[in-house]
Design a protein around this motif. Sequence first.
Motif, PDB file in Angstrom:
ATOM      1  N   ASP A 102       9.231  35.210  51.667  1.00 16.29           N
ATOM      2  CA  ASP A 102      10.531  35.848  51.637  1.00 16.29           C
ATOM      3  C   ASP A 102      11.433  35.134  52.635  1.00 16.29           C
ATOM      4  N   GLY A 103      12.737  35.208  52.420  1.00 16.54           N
ATOM      5  CA  GLY A 103      13.675  34.562  53.324  1.00 16.54           C
ATOM      6  C   GLY A 103      14.793  35.496  53.718  1.00 16.54           C
ATOM      7  N   VAL A 104      15.190  35.427  54.987  1.00 20.11           N
ATOM      8  CA  VAL A 104      16.340  36.170  55.505  1.00 20.11           C
ATOM      9  C   VAL A 104      17.241  35.161  56.200  1.00 20.11           C
ATOM     10  N   GLY A 105      18.528  35.181  55.885  1.00 21.57           N
ATOM     11  CA  GLY A 105      19.440  34.218  56.488  1.00 21.57           C
ATOM     12  C   GLY A 105      20.734  34.851  56.930  1.00 21.57           C
ATOM     13  N   SER A 106      21.448  34.158  57.809  1.00 23.03           N
ATOM     14  CA  SER A 106      22.760  34.593  58.278  1.00 23.03           C
ATOM     15  C   SER A 106      23.726  33.425  58.231  1.00 23.03           C
ATOM     16  N   SER A 107      24.840  33.576  57.519  1.00 24.80           N
ATOM     17  CA  SER A 107      25.904  32.582  57.491  1.00 24.80           C
ATOM     18  C   SER A 107      25.358  31.205  57.116  1.00 24.80           C
ATOM     19  N   MET A 108      25.340  30.238  58.041  1.00 23.91           N
ATOM     20  CA  MET A 108      24.765  28.930  57.733  1.00 23.91           C
ATOM     21  C   MET A 108      23.338  29.070  57.237  1.00 23.91           C
ATOM     22  N   GLY A 109      22.586  30.015  57.814  1.00 21.94           N
ATOM     23  CA  GLY A 109      21.212  30.251  57.373  1.00 21.94           C
ATOM     24  C   GLY A 109      21.142  30.794  55.965  1.00 21.94           C
ATOM     25  N   THR A 110      22.107  31.639  55.588  1.00 24.73           N
ATOM     26  CA  THR A 110      22.191  32.110  54.200  1.00 24.73           C
ATOM     27  C   THR A 110      22.421  30.936  53.263  1.00 24.73           C
ATOM     28  N   ALA A 111      23.324  30.020  53.653  1.00 21.55           N
ATOM     29  CA  ALA A 111      23.575  28.836  52.834  1.00 21.55           C
ATOM     30  C   ALA A 111      22.327  27.963  52.738  1.00 21.55           C
ATOM     31  N   SER A 112      21.628  27.781  53.854  1.00 21.09           N
ATOM     32  CA  SER A 112      20.402  26.973  53.841  1.00 21.09           C
ATOM     33  C   SER A 112      19.370  27.575  52.894  1.00 21.09           C
ATOM     34  N   LEU A 113      19.205  28.900  52.965  1.00 25.38           N
ATOM     35  CA  LEU A 113      18.257  29.572  52.077  1.00 25.38           C
ATOM     36  C   LEU A 113      18.644  29.411  50.616  1.00 25.38           C
ATOM     37  N   LEU A 114      19.926  29.536  50.322  1.00 26.74           N
ATOM     38  CA  LEU A 114      20.357  29.409  48.930  1.00 26.74           C
ATOM     39  C   LEU A 114      20.095  27.999  48.399  1.00 26.74           C
ATOM     40  N   TYR A 115      20.329  26.987  49.223  1.00 25.63           N
ATOM     41  CA  TYR A 115      20.022  25.625  48.761  1.00 25.63           C
ATOM     42  C   TYR A 115      18.518  25.432  48.605  1.00 25.63           C
ATOM     43  N   ALA A 116      17.735  25.978  49.525  1.00 25.76           N
ATOM     44  CA  ALA A 116      16.284  25.854  49.393  1.00 25.76           C
ATOM     45  C   ALA A 116      15.795  26.556  48.125  1.00 25.76           C
ATOM     46  N   ALA A 117      16.333  27.750  47.855  1.00 24.73           N
ATOM     47  CA  ALA A 117      15.875  28.536  46.711  1.00 24.73           C
ATOM     48  C   ALA A 117      16.342  27.951  45.387  1.00 24.73           C
ATOM     49  N   THR A 118      17.532  27.363  45.355  1.00 24.32           N
ATOM     50  CA  THR A 118      17.997  26.757  44.104  1.00 24.32           C
ATOM     51  C   THR A 118      17.326  25.409  43.870  1.00 24.32           C
ATOM     52  N   THR A 119      16.831  24.774  44.937  1.00 26.11           N
ATOM     53  CA  THR A 119      16.115  23.505  44.796  1.00 26.11           C
ATOM     54  C   THR A 119      14.667  23.728  44.379  1.00 26.11           C
ATOM     55  N   THR A 120      14.007  24.706  45.024  1.00 24.98           N
ATOM     56  CA  THR A 120      12.595  24.985  44.764  1.00 24.98           C
ATOM     57  C   THR A 120      12.408  26.489  44.631  1.00 24.98           C
ATOM     58  N   PRO A 121      12.830  27.083  43.509  1.00 22.86           N
ATOM     59  CA  PRO A 121      12.793  28.542  43.386  1.00 22.86           C
ATOM     60  C   PRO A 121      11.397  29.127  43.459  1.00 22.86           C
ATOM     61  N   GLU A 122      10.390  28.354  43.063  1.00 24.12           N
ATOM     62  CA  GLU A 122       9.022  28.888  43.068  1.00 24.12           C
ATOM     63  C   GLU A 122       8.490  29.109  44.481  1.00 24.12           C
ATOM     64  N   ARG A 123       9.171  28.614  45.483  1.00 25.63           N
ATOM     65  CA  ARG A 123       8.742  28.783  46.868  1.00 25.63           C
ATOM     66  C   ARG A 123       8.997  30.198  47.388  1.00 25.63           C
ATOM     67  N   PHE A 124       9.964  30.920  46.782  1.00 28.66           N
ATOM     68  CA  PHE A 124      10.423  32.197  47.341  1.00 28.66           C
ATOM     69  C   PHE A 124      10.117  33.372  46.425  1.00 28.66           C
ATOM     70  N   ARG A 125       9.861  34.526  47.057  1.00 26.58           N
ATOM     71  CA  ARG A 125       9.677  35.785  46.332  1.00 26.58           C
ATOM     72  C   ARG A 125      10.965  36.594  46.322  1.00 26.58           C
ATOM     73  N   ARG A 126      11.584  36.750  47.491  1.00 26.92           N
ATOM     74  CA  ARG A 126      12.798  37.561  47.618  1.00 26.92           C
ATOM     75  C   ARG A 126      13.661  36.971  48.731  1.00 26.92           C
ATOM     76  N   LEU A 127      14.970  37.236  48.648  1.00 27.06           N
ATOM     77  CA  LEU A 127      15.905  36.752  49.659  1.00 27.06           C
ATOM     78  C   LEU A 127      16.768  37.902  50.166  1.00 27.06           C
ATOM     79  N   VAL A 128      17.018  37.910  51.476  1.00 29.49           N
ATOM     80  CA  VAL A 128      18.012  38.788  52.078  1.00 29.49           C
ATOM     81  C   VAL A 128      19.092  37.880  52.658  1.00 29.49           C
ATOM     82  N   LEU A 129      20.288  37.954  52.124  1.00 27.47           N
ATOM     83  CA  LEU A 129      21.389  37.069  52.501  1.00 27.47           C
ATOM     84  C   LEU A 129      22.412  37.867  53.291  1.00 27.47           C
TER      85      LEU A 129
END
Length: 265
Positions: A102-129
Amino acid sequence: MTFEPGTSHLTGVRGAELAWTRSGRGPHVIWAHGLTSSGRGEEASGMFDWEPLTARHRLIRYDARGHGGSSGTPEPEHYTWPNLGLDLLELLEHTVGDERVDGVGSSMGTASLLYAATTTPERFRRLVLTTPPTMRAQRAVHVRGYLDAAELIERSGLAAYEEAITAEPPPHIYSGPGWTRPAVEVTERLLPSILRGAARSDLPSDNALTALDLPVLILAWSGDPGHPLSTARHLAETIRGARLQIADIPMQLRTWPELATEFLA
């Protein structure tokens, strides 16, 4: 490789050494902080408290490239959001192997998570943005601000930048006691490049966001032009099934750790 819980580690990732810690028990969740902060910086300021997550998860807090205890070089392209997303993905390879997280991000971290998840979606179960940053046309004024700030630091030093941001009023949701402005945890040498990397960045395309197929919780606050509700609403409309929760007062903001913990349970 074995990593002791609670110990600070340095792991080589794409030419940098990223500092990180792990605490708690259970499946992994990774926390990605905001611009100029660190893995613990926003918690230390009173902005967030993700400790409740450790009751059910093993929480990885890491310092993004060039931030906190992590190394970096003065090359703006290294600090664009797509590149920070690649850093996050490689750090996960070293720390959790093939486990979905799972991933939790804030601002720049939210953007980083979104790029990671759109690049490799199978890596993540859930996201908190949380506190999504500006996107598309709304970024223009902030891009100018990042570039002006980089020039200010090069001309007058880090202290001048810190004085300038201290003079700016905080979001109204943090107007009460118990909060201090997060410290700038970036060196004078690297900060201009980090700001220019942010200036070259935007959130993933709508096509990439639409393709995401995993549960997403968006936590946004009102009254902050740097993290506008328009971005949060756009993400909620574009990412299928995403839930949006808005905080208008500090009492609502304090519920975010519990909301995130329940969502990721």
